[in-house]
Design an enzyme around this catalytic site. Structure first.
Site, PDB file in Angstrom:
ATOM      1  N   SER A 108      28.850  48.026  -7.826  1.00 32.53           N
ATOM      2  CA  SER A 108      29.009  46.762  -7.120  1.00 32.53           C
ATOM      3  C   SER A 108      29.749  45.742  -7.971  1.00 32.53           C
ATOM      4  O   SER A 108      29.578  45.683  -9.192  1.00 32.53           O
ATOM      5  CB  SER A 108      27.640  46.209  -6.741  1.00 32.53           C
ATOM      6  OG  SER A 108      27.746  44.913  -6.185  1.00 32.53           O
ATOM      7  N   TYR A 130      34.097  42.767  -2.614  1.00 35.16           N
ATOM      8  CA  TYR A 130      33.993  41.984  -1.394  1.00 35.16           C
ATOM      9  C   TYR A 130      35.280  41.174  -1.229  1.00 35.16           C
ATOM     10  O   TYR A 130      35.989  40.912  -2.201  1.00 35.16           O
ATOM     11  CB  TYR A 130      32.791  41.045  -1.449  1.00 35.16           C
ATOM     12  CG  TYR A 130      31.463  41.750  -1.402  1.00 35.16           C
ATOM     13  CD1 TYR A 130      30.928  42.184  -0.194  1.00 35.16           C
ATOM     14  CD2 TYR A 130      30.734  41.988  -2.566  1.00 35.16           C
ATOM     15  CE1 TYR A 130      29.705  42.829  -0.143  1.00 35.16           C
ATOM     16  CE2 TYR A 130      29.510  42.632  -2.526  1.00 35.16           C
ATOM     17  CZ  TYR A 130      29.006  43.057  -1.308  1.00 35.16           C
ATOM     18  OH  TYR A 130      27.797  43.700  -1.265  1.00 35.16           O
ATOM     19  N   THR A 156      33.855  46.430   0.875  1.00 38.49           N
ATOM     20  CA  THR A 156      32.650  46.296   1.684  1.00 38.49           C
ATOM     21  C   THR A 156      32.792  45.126   2.649  1.00 38.49           C
ATOM     22  O   THR A 156      32.896  43.976   2.223  1.00 38.49           O
ATOM     23  CB  THR A 156      31.419  46.094   0.787  1.00 38.49           C
ATOM     24  OG1 THR A 156      31.203  47.279   0.021  1.00 38.49           O
ATOM     25  CG2 THR A 156      30.177  45.811   1.615  1.00 38.49           C
ATOM     26  N   LYS A 254      33.875  50.149   3.812  1.00 37.89           N
ATOM     27  CA  LYS A 254      32.450  50.324   4.069  1.00 37.89           C
ATOM     28  C   LYS A 254      31.993  49.340   5.135  1.00 37.89           C
ATOM     29  O   LYS A 254      32.251  48.151   5.038  1.00 37.89           O
ATOM     30  CB  LYS A 254      31.657  50.108   2.783  1.00 37.89           C
ATOM     31  CG  LYS A 254      30.163  50.334   2.905  1.00 37.89           C
ATOM     32  CD  LYS A 254      29.500  50.242   1.548  1.00 37.89           C
ATOM     33  CE  LYS A 254      27.995  50.461   1.638  1.00 37.89           C
ATOM     34  NZ  LYS A 254      27.323  49.318   2.302  1.00 37.89           N
ATOM     35  N   HIS A 278      25.041  48.237   6.260  1.00 39.72           N
ATOM     36  CA  HIS A 278      24.549  47.599   5.027  1.00 39.72           C
ATOM     37  C   HIS A 278      23.045  47.748   4.889  1.00 39.72           C
ATOM     38  O   HIS A 278      22.331  46.831   4.472  1.00 39.72           O
ATOM     39  CB  HIS A 278      24.945  46.122   4.964  1.00 39.72           C
ATOM     40  CG  HIS A 278      25.177  45.634   3.557  1.00 39.72           C
ATOM     41  ND1 HIS A 278      26.369  45.823   2.906  1.00 39.72           N
ATOM     42  CD2 HIS A 278      24.376  44.992   2.669  1.00 39.72           C
ATOM     43  CE1 HIS A 278      26.293  45.310   1.692  1.00 39.72           C
ATOM     44  NE2 HIS A 278      25.085  44.801   1.522  1.00 39.72           N
TER      45      HIS A 278
END
Length: 396
Positions: A108, A130, A156, A254, A278
């Protein structure tokens, strides 16, 4: 047998609950609003049955697969999860475990360990990003990933809304300063094994996110980065294509739950998609990801790698997802429970549990390889599948 070893993910979860402070454990199990999607992600797997054979099974089964050009020893990948305060080694321990078990590490952007340290332990690491900040900031993160040797990106987009929780959101401090430590001291003191794990390292749980900036720059706090994300306008499909072109390599999108979005992802140059909601932490009342998988896999599975994320707790869950068209699944909460219980060895334990369950199911179904699995191996109840985004009225 070691007292830290566990036979199922459910046991790992129970032990993690006992070991972790209430706020930390609450952050792992949380789902948005009423938790309908969180529950359906797990319930849906139980609605699918198997159609086993009784003779002629293969003596040896091949559980390997390929995703984003990477060979996996089993169809399970590590899904990126931020701020892994369940163990002092955090993402570094997960990277070691995933490397030892022959699979890909998803890291992440909101992780507390630097990308470079994680890639040193597992060179097959995907950096998740992100859509956060302006394009110059995004390029900065992409170039850091490239320089560090990341084998791919995960964009994502299934974390797009801010929702409360009917049972209350766990309290997470902005930073672990003296005030926060005093506030959370009662929780920590009553969970001495978790506390001693950090005490031995002479470090407190770190809530800064170093992968949001270049090495050497002051890392923002988790909520500082979260604030930047909330103030960034959501991306268009043209933006998604721009990011794929900037990276120029394997990239996963994603959060796809609709057939029309899956097709747009192909058109945008995306090389893999994760059918994901998620983990129930986005828009509640979204169906389980396994329900949306078959229609998406049928529509684009011959053009793009399709994986599934959400609700996986057993090896049989993995087999059901692969039979419905996924190349692999992405694992989230389950490996964090293993990490909480026993660090790197706990994550390896979870992966071994899943591998055993996968192998048993493939054996029972009379297959010699996970690549032979198909919907014919399952009992699929009427109305199980949710074919979202098939009306032909796609948004521009």
């Amino acid at each position: 047998m070691s007292s830290t070893w566990f036979e199922t993910v459910a046991v790992a979860q129970r032990r993690a609950k006992k070991r972790l402070p209430k706020s930390v454990y609450g952050a792992l199990i949380a789902g948005s609003e009423k938790g309908l999607t969180l529950q359906d992600n797990q319930t849906a797997f139980g609605e699918l049955g198997f159609a086993p054979h009784v003779a002629g099974q293969a003596a040896v089964r091949d559980l390997s697969t390929t995703v984003m050009g990477q060979d996996l020893a089993l169809p399970v990948m590590i899904s990126p999860v931020g701020a892994q305060a369940v163990h002092p080694d955090g993402e570094v321990a997960v990277a070691r475990a995933s490397a030892a078990r022959g699979t890909i590490m998803g890291l992440s952007s909101f992780a507390t360990k630097p990308l470079e340290e994680v890639i040193a332990e597992n060179p097959r690491t995907l950096l998740q990003i992100y859509w956060c900040g302006d394009k110059d900031r995004l390029v900065q993160r992409i170039e850091r990933a490239r320089a560090a040797g990341a084998v791919g990106l995960i964009l994502t987009l299934d974390w797009s809304f801010s929702h409360g929780r009917d049972w209350g959101s766990p309290s997470i401090p902005e930073r672990m300063d003296l005030k926060a430590m005093l506030r959370f001291a009662p929780e920590a003191i009553t969970h001495p094994r978790w506390l001693m794990g950090f005490a031995k390292t002479r470090r407190i749980p770190d809530l800064t996110v170093p992968n949001m900036v270049d090495p050497g720059e002051p890392a923002p706090t988790f909520f500082g980065a979260y604030g930047e994300w909330m103030q960034t306008p959501p991306p268009s499909w043209a933006d998604v294509q721009w990011l794929a072109e900037q990276w120029g390599g394997p990239i996963m999108l994603k959060g796809v739950m609709r057939v029309d979005d899956a097709k747009r992802a192909v058109d945008a140059g995306i090389t893999a998609i994760s059918v994901s909601n998620h983990g129930g932490n986005n828009l509640d009342s979204t169906p389980a990801s396994i329900r949306a998988l078959p229609a998406i896999a049928e529509a684009v599975g011959d053009q793009i790698d399709v994986v599934l994320d959400g609700g996986v707790r057993r090896g049989s869950d993995v087999v059901k997802a692969v039979a419905l068209g996924a190349r692999a699944v992405m694992l989230g909460r389950a490996y964090l429970w293993g990490l909480a219980v026993n660090g790197q060895a706990g994550v390896e334990n979870v992966l071994d549990v899943l591998r055993g369950g996968i192998d048993s199911a493939v054996l029972g179904l009379g297959r010699s390889s996970v690549r032979e699995l198909s919907p014919d191996d399952l009992v699929i109840p009427a109305g199980f599948t949710r074919a979202l985004g098939t009306s032909g009225k796609s948004r521009p």
